[in-house]
Design a protein around this motif. Structure first.
Motif, PDB file in Angstrom:
ATOM      1  N   VAL A  49      -1.723  -1.387  27.792  1.00 57.15           N
ATOM      2  CA  VAL A  49      -0.538  -0.992  27.029  1.00 57.15           C
ATOM      3  C   VAL A  49      -0.755  -1.489  25.615  1.00 57.15           C
ATOM      4  O   VAL A  49      -1.034  -2.671  25.396  1.00 57.15           O
ATOM      5  CB  VAL A  49       0.740  -1.599  27.633  1.00 57.15           C
ATOM      6  N   ALA A  50      -0.641  -0.608  24.643  1.00 57.54           N
ATOM      7  CA  ALA A  50      -0.931  -0.959  23.257  1.00 57.54           C
ATOM      8  C   ALA A  50       0.158  -0.413  22.352  1.00 57.54           C
ATOM      9  O   ALA A  50       1.077   0.278  22.795  1.00 57.54           O
ATOM     10  CB  ALA A  50      -2.301  -0.413  22.851  1.00 57.54           C
ATOM     11  N   THR A  51       0.044  -0.727  21.074  1.00 56.15           N
ATOM     12  CA  THR A  51       0.973  -0.193  20.090  1.00 56.15           C
ATOM     13  C   THR A  51       0.193   0.493  18.981  1.00 56.15           C
ATOM     14  O   THR A  51      -1.044   0.469  18.962  1.00 56.15           O
ATOM     15  CB  THR A  51       1.879  -1.310  19.530  1.00 56.15           C
ATOM     16  N   THR A  52       0.909   1.098  18.043  1.00 53.67           N
ATOM     17  CA  THR A  52       0.273   1.934  17.018  1.00 53.67           C
ATOM     18  C   THR A  52      -0.011   1.110  15.765  1.00 53.67           C
ATOM     19  O   THR A  52       0.671   1.234  14.745  1.00 53.67           O
ATOM     20  CB  THR A  52       1.181   3.134  16.684  1.00 53.67           C
ATOM     21  N   ASN A  53      -1.029   0.269  15.834  1.00 51.86           N
ATOM     22  CA  ASN A  53      -1.358  -0.593  14.702  1.00 51.86           C
ATOM     23  C   ASN A  53      -1.748   0.198  13.458  1.00 51.86           C
ATOM     24  O   ASN A  53      -1.339  -0.136  12.343  1.00 51.86           O
ATOM     25  CB  ASN A  53      -2.500  -1.535  15.093  1.00 51.86           C
ATOM     26  N   ARG A  54      -2.537   1.240  13.631  1.00 48.06           N
ATOM     27  CA  ARG A  54      -2.971   2.030  12.483  1.00 48.06           C
ATOM     28  C   ARG A  54      -1.778   2.740  11.833  1.00 48.06           C
ATOM     29  O   ARG A  54      -1.630   2.733  10.607  1.00 48.06           O
ATOM     30  CB  ARG A  54      -4.031   3.050  12.915  1.00 48.06           C
ATOM     31  N   ILE A  55      -0.930   3.332  12.656  1.00 46.89           N
ATOM     32  CA  ILE A  55       0.254   4.007  12.128  1.00 46.89           C
ATOM     33  C   ILE A  55       1.200   2.989  11.489  1.00 46.89           C
ATOM     34  O   ILE A  55       1.830   3.256  10.453  1.00 46.89           O
ATOM     35  CB  ILE A  55       0.967   4.790  13.248  1.00 46.89           C
ATOM     36  N   GLY A  56       1.284   1.800  12.084  1.00 39.64           N
ATOM     37  CA  GLY A  56       2.117   0.750  11.502  1.00 39.64           C
ATOM     38  C   GLY A  56       1.642   0.358  10.112  1.00 39.64           C
ATOM     39  O   GLY A  56       2.446   0.175   9.186  1.00 39.64           O
ATOM     40  N   GLY A  57       0.322   0.219   9.957  1.00 40.66           N
ATOM     41  CA  GLY A  57      -0.218  -0.086   8.630  1.00 40.66           C
ATOM     42  C   GLY A  57       0.075   1.023   7.644  1.00 40.66           C
ATOM     43  O   GLY A  57       0.428   0.766   6.480  1.00 40.66           O
ATOM     44  N   ALA A  58      -0.040   2.271   8.098  1.00 41.25           N
ATOM     45  CA  ALA A  58       0.245   3.402   7.216  1.00 41.25           C
ATOM     46  C   ALA A  58       1.715   3.430   6.812  1.00 41.25           C
ATOM     47  O   ALA A  58       2.048   3.764   5.666  1.00 41.25           O
ATOM     48  CB  ALA A  58      -0.134   4.707   7.918  1.00 41.25           C
ATOM     49  N   SER A  59       2.599   3.074   7.741  1.00 38.38           N
ATOM     50  CA  SER A  59       4.034   3.087   7.415  1.00 38.38           C
ATOM     51  C   SER A  59       4.374   2.012   6.387  1.00 38.38           C
ATOM     52  O   SER A  59       5.257   2.207   5.543  1.00 38.38           O
ATOM     53  CB  SER A  59       4.872   2.900   8.685  1.00 38.38           C
ATOM     54  N   ALA A  60       3.679   0.871   6.437  1.00 39.69           N
ATOM     55  CA  ALA A  60       3.880  -0.160   5.422  1.00 39.69           C
ATOM     56  C   ALA A  60       3.458   0.362   4.049  1.00 39.69           C
ATOM     57  O   ALA A  60       4.158   0.152   3.046  1.00 39.69           O
ATOM     58  CB  ALA A  60       3.085  -1.414   5.781  1.00 39.69           C
ATOM     59  N   ALA A  61       2.323   1.051   3.985  1.00 43.26           N
ATOM     60  CA  ALA A  61       1.860   1.629   2.721  1.00 43.26           C
ATOM     61  C   ALA A  61       2.829   2.691   2.218  1.00 43.26           C
ATOM     62  O   ALA A  61       3.159   2.734   1.018  1.00 43.26           O
ATOM     63  CB  ALA A  61       0.462   2.225   2.912  1.00 43.26           C
ATOM     64  N   GLU A  62       3.300   3.541   3.109  1.00 45.13           N
ATOM     65  CA  GLU A  62       4.242   4.594   2.740  1.00 45.13           C
ATOM     66  C   GLU A  62       5.514   4.003   2.142  1.00 45.13           C
ATOM     67  O   GLU A  62       6.048   4.491   1.139  1.00 45.13           O
ATOM     68  CB  GLU A  62       4.585   5.432   3.975  1.00 45.13           C
ATOM     69  N   HIS A  63       5.999   2.943   2.742  1.00 47.04           N
ATOM     70  CA  HIS A  63       7.216   2.284   2.266  1.00 47.04           C
ATOM     71  C   HIS A  63       7.006   1.703   0.868  1.00 47.04           C
ATOM     72  O   HIS A  63       7.842   1.891  -0.037  1.00 47.04           O
ATOM     73  CB  HIS A  63       7.605   1.181   3.249  1.00 47.04           C
ATOM     74  N   LEU A  64       5.903   1.019   0.652  1.00 49.97           N
ATOM     75  CA  LEU A  64       5.638   0.424  -0.662  1.00 49.97           C
ATOM     76  C   LEU A  64       5.434   1.491  -1.731  1.00 49.97           C
ATOM     77  O   LEU A  64       5.901   1.350  -2.871  1.00 49.97           O
ATOM     78  CB  LEU A  64       4.431  -0.503  -0.579  1.00 49.97           C
ATOM     79  N   LEU A  65       4.762   2.568  -1.377  1.00 53.91           N
ATOM     80  CA  LEU A  65       4.572   3.656  -2.327  1.00 53.91           C
ATOM     81  C   LEU A  65       5.916   4.275  -2.724  1.00 53.91           C
ATOM     82  O   LEU A  65       6.141   4.617  -3.892  1.00 53.91           O
ATOM     83  CB  LEU A  65       3.665   4.725  -1.725  1.00 53.91           C
ATOM     84  N   ALA A  66       6.809   4.396  -1.750  1.00 50.68           N
ATOM     85  CA  ALA A  66       8.135   4.956  -2.029  1.00 50.68           C
ATOM     86  C   ALA A  66       8.934   4.070  -2.972  1.00 50.68           C
ATOM     87  O   ALA A  66       9.829   4.544  -3.685  1.00 50.68           O
ATOM     88  CB  ALA A  66       8.904   5.161  -0.723  1.00 50.68           C
ATOM     89  N   LEU A  67       8.613   2.790  -2.983  1.00 49.47           N
ATOM     90  CA  LEU A  67       9.267   1.846  -3.899  1.00 49.47           C
ATOM     91  C   LEU A  67       8.630   1.844  -5.278  1.00 49.47           C
ATOM     92  O   LEU A  67       9.070   1.113  -6.168  1.00 49.47           O
ATOM     93  CB  LEU A  67       9.199   0.430  -3.323  1.00 49.47           C
ATOM     94  N   GLY A  68       7.556   2.624  -5.437  1.00 45.28           N
ATOM     95  CA  GLY A  68       6.830   2.626  -6.696  1.00 45.28           C
ATOM     96  C   GLY A  68       5.818   1.506  -6.814  1.00 45.28           C
ATOM     97  O   GLY A  68       5.312   1.223  -7.910  1.00 45.28           O
ATOM     98  N   ARG A  69       5.480   0.884  -5.689  1.00 48.34           N
ATOM     99  CA  ARG A  69       4.498  -0.216  -5.694  1.00 48.34           C
ATOM    100  C   ARG A  69       3.129   0.381  -5.345  1.00 48.34           C
ATOM    101  O   ARG A  69       2.851   0.684  -4.186  1.00 48.34           O
ATOM    102  CB  ARG A  69       4.878  -1.290  -4.685  1.00 48.34           C
ATOM    103  N   SER A  70       2.295   0.538  -6.355  1.00 44.82           N
ATOM    104  CA  SER A  70       1.013   1.214  -6.158  1.00 44.82           C
ATOM    105  C   SER A  70      -0.183   0.282  -6.275  1.00 44.82           C
ATOM    106  O   SER A  70      -1.330   0.719  -6.214  1.00 44.82           O
ATOM    107  CB  SER A  70       0.863   2.352  -7.185  1.00 44.82           C
ATOM    108  N   ARG A  71       0.087  -1.016  -6.435  1.00 50.71           N
ATOM    109  CA  ARG A  71      -1.020  -1.973  -6.524  1.00 50.71           C
ATOM    110  C   ARG A  71      -0.759  -3.128  -5.561  1.00 50.71           C
ATOM    111  O   ARG A  71      -0.432  -4.259  -5.966  1.00 50.71           O
ATOM    112  CB  ARG A  71      -1.184  -2.472  -7.962  1.00 50.71           C
ATOM    113  N   PRO A  72      -0.898  -2.867  -4.272  1.00 52.16           N
ATOM    114  CA  PRO A  72      -0.601  -3.900  -3.280  1.00 52.16           C
ATOM    115  C   PRO A  72      -1.793  -4.808  -3.002  1.00 52.16           C
ATOM    116  O   PRO A  72      -2.953  -4.402  -3.140  1.00 52.16           O
ATOM    117  CB  PRO A  72      -0.257  -3.084  -2.034  1.00 52.16           C
TER     118      PRO A  72
END
Length: 340
Positions: free
Chosen positions: A157-180
């Motif tokens: 049983v696993a979780t979506t680590n790759r998708i989770g990382g992508a969602s963190a990037a998507e959230h920061l990009l939506a905030l205008g944070r492009s240099r994480p």
């Protein structure tokens, strides 16, 4: 005359204590001795209590669970989810840790030899995957929780680590944070590689490739997150946000930023991973990718219960429980607009 424990001990050529240990699944036992005692129990039909009926038929109605340690921040959530399902199904749970290294594993192996449980749930202790796989190949039903990208040859049983990382990037990009910046977990674990890959890929797709200088190795600890952030600050690298690979290291990031007089989220937004209870109580409360640990424990226990009770085939592919982004004060979308 009713059959007694003395009759079983005499026929098997062992002490009454040894018979009791086999019945109760306690203590280390030689595999051959345990098998001989169980055979005598079956031959004599010795049933001192209801539990012995199951034992004589080869069933204990007990589930084993092997974990590295009880000190991991999210381990309690996994255990609670597991216990909820196991107890509801009328099973018991026998918990093993690896706190004492090889000695702990020897004790665990003794219980395996004594057939003290019907199936096994595992959060993989370091370096045990081959041994666990051998137990599965020998016929013990095994389910791994949090497969860390190992993709073992038994159900997981696993979780979506790759998708989770992508969602963190998507959230920061939506905030205008492009240099994480990124504070990774331990690179030998698959979850670290998956979280980083998902985050990096989403940034690249948006036209903001991740600066390799802003990727700092961490170790999933508060101190590791603090030290990695201090290294970034001392090097003079500019960054407007941080993605930490777990909440403990994210808390360390918050501490380092506070000591540097940087405001969160106005100056630097922070996102963690896991959503352990600590995340809601940091200052400010931590945005994070929720890893559904209780649900993973529930799902693993339910799969194992169904297999044991009905004989249903265990799945070949990992059972996936999805992650979910939780936004709190450390990356609140209104922080910049309210200031301007």
């Amino acid at each position: 005359m009713p059959i007694t424990i003395t009759d079983v001990a005499t026929r098997a050529g062992v002490s009454k204590t040894t018979v009791s240990r086999v019945l109760n699944g306690k203590g280390e036992l030689d595999a051959a001795t345990a098998a001989r005692v169980r055979q005598v129990i079956a031959e004599l039909g010795y049933v001192p209590k209801a539990g012995a009926v199951g034992l004589a038929r080869g069933r204990t109605r007990v589930i084993g669970m092997l974990v590295p340690s009880l000190t991991w921040p999210w381990i309690g959530e996994v255990l609670q989810g597991t216990v909820d399902v196991v107890e509801s199904a009328g099973y018991g749970l026998m918990l093993f840790t690896c706190n004492q290294g090889d000695q702990s594993m020897r004790q665990f192996a003794g219980q395996v030899s004594a057939k003290s449980f019907d199936g096994l749930l595992v959060i993989e202790p370091e370096g045990t995957l081959d041994y666990i796989n051998s137990l599965h190949e020998q016929g013990l039903p095994v389910i791994l929780i949090d497969d860390r990208e190992h993709r073992p040859r038994f159900p997981s049983v696993a979780t979506t680590n790759r998708i989770g990382g992508a969602s963190a990037a998507e959230h920061l990009l939506a905030l205008g944070r492009s240099r994480p910046a990124v504070i990774t977990g331990e690179v030998r674990w698959g979850c670290t590689r998956e979280r980083l890959a998902g985050f990096r890929t989403r940034l690249a797709e948006a036209g903001h490739p991740l600066d390799p200088r802003l990727v700092q190795g961490g170790d999933f600890t508060f101190e590791g997150g603090l030290r990695a952030t201090v290294r970034l600050l001392q090097a003079g690298f500019e960054f407007d946000s941080v993605f930490a690979h777990n909440d403990l290291s994210a808390a360390g990031v918050l501490q380092a930023l506070a000591e540097a007089k940087l405001r969160v989220p106005q100056d630097v937004a922070v996102v963690g991973f896991d959503d352990v209870p600590l995340a809601a109580y940091t200052n400010p409360p931590l945005s994070t990718v929720r890893q559904p640990m209780r649900s993973m424990g529930e799902a693993a226990a339910r799969l194992l219960m169904t297999h044991l009770d009905s004989g249903d085939q265990l799945p070949d592919e990992p059972f996936i429980v999805p992650t979910e982004l939780v936004v709190r004060g450390s990356s609140h979308p209104q922080a910049r607009s309210a200031e301007s």
